[in-house]
Design a protein around this motif. Structure first.
Motif: not given
Length: 366
Positions: A30-41, A22-26, A4-13
């Motif tokens: 918006g403004r997201v802390a760098e550590a959080t941004r890197q975790r999402v990426l 997760a949407s803001q990062v991708m 199954r293709t990964a969805r944004l919900a899977d990335v957020a989880r």
């Protein structure tokens, strides 16, 4: 069974964040802390998550598509500019749609309407150099337009083009540094912008070295004109030891004409052309010394300027500096070049299919 293709919900989880974060990062909003941004990426990479480009475009109010309108897609100079445009667009994950106007004003307007219907974010117009005017394309004020290798004074648009004056100066300096002192200029019609600018740079460089042109001959951007100019050059400036040719076609015809008259090229008369068309395919021409106007860089800079305009940043639209593309040396000759010139002697004056020869100065852009 297909994975199954990964969805944004899977990335957020996986990243331990909310869907909006997760949407803001991708979407880089918006403004997201760098550590959080890197975790999402990192989570997106591990899951091989690929955003829905169409949905993302709708969310951002952009199609992420650029319309490219070529004045003549089949022309010799369009491809290197187009390569540069697409390199820059690819770096920013932007798509392009190419339309060919074929010098038809009605077709040009129709293509622009199609582009606007497709909701392109902006338009890049690829011209055929400063000598070929392009009418106003009729794009709306909300769509930025950039001309690449077009007229210097494009209406309601920024124009990115080679620095023709610098090209003429570079040709002269190259020949002067090779020890040549009686340097002529064989080029196209004097009223063409490219001819005027190159001649200005050429004359300025000679003047700085305490020299004056051995001769200046005007004709057309063609091999046939170059061949005919050889006889005129020998009559007007028999002691000329170098020539700056206004195009590679002129240079090839000139070399053939000089060799036919018993003048060794480049031993007796060195020639530097202008275009370096063969070099755009990573194929170095071993026979021709030429000035490279760097049309691929022109395309890249035009695209980057358009991208900057879409992002409300400052873009670089200054003329592109040419470079010397030394195929054959301007000092000595070689057997391979001589064989080429001998072949040209048998073909240079042959008319094209249909029996009608043409040497119109506007038959080529440079």
């Amino acid at each position: 069974m297909p994975q199954r293709t990964a969805r944004l919900a899977d990335v957020a989880r996986a990243a331990g964040v909310s869907m909006p974060t997760a949407s803001q990062v991708m979407n880089d909003t918006g403004r997201v802390a760098e550590a959080t941004r890197q975790r999402v990426l990192d989570a997106a990479r591990d899951l091989d998550y690929r955003p829905n480009a169409l949905a993302r475009s709708v969310a951002l109010g952009r199609s992420r598509t650029i319309g490219v309108l070529a004045e003549n897609a089949a022309g010799a100079f369009c491809m290197p500019v187009l390569i540069g445009v697409n390199r820059a667009l690819s770096d920013h994950n932007l798509a392009s749609i190419l339309y060919d106007a074929r010098h038809d004003s009605a077709l040009r307007r129709e293509h622009v309407r199609h582009m606007l219907d497709r909701q392109v974010d902006g338009i890049i117009v690829i011209g055929e150099g400063p000598d070929v005017p392009i009418a106003e394309i009729g794009a709306s004020e909300s769509h930025p337009v950039v001309h690449a290798f077009g007229p210097y004074d494009a209406d309601r648009a920024v124009s990115v083009h080679p620095d023709e004056r610098a090209g003429g100066e570079l040709a002269a300096r190259t020949l002067i540094e090779a020890g040549r002192r009686r340097i002529a200029h064989v080029t196209a019609a004097a009223d063409l912008p490219s001819v005027r600018e190159r001649a200005r740079g050429f004359s300025d460089a000679l003047s700085e070295a305490g020299l004056t042109p051995a001769a200046i001959l005007h004709g057309g951007f063609s091999r046939d004109w170059g061949h005919r100019a050889a006889e005129m050059l020998l009559a007007e400036a028999p002691d000329a030891d170098a020539v700056f040719a206004g195009s590679d076609a002129i240079a090839v015809g000139l070399a053939a004409g000089l060799e036919a008259a018993g003048v060794r090229v480049p031993d007796d008369v060195a020639i530097v052309g202008y275009d370096h068309v063969s070099g755009y395919g990573d194929d170095v021409d071993p026979y021709l010394a030429s000035i490279d106007p760097r049309l691929t860089t022109v395309g890249e800079r035009a695209a980057r300027y358009l991208i900057a305009a879409l992002e409300d940043d400052d873009g670089d639209a200054t003329p592109v500096a040419p470079v010397y593309a030394p195929g054959s040396t301007v000092r000595g000759g070689d057997a391979a070049r001589l064989r080429l010139v001998e072949t040209l002697l048998r073909t240079v004056t042959a008319p094209p299919v249909g029996g009608v020869a043409s040497s119109s100065p506007k038959s080529a852009a440079t």
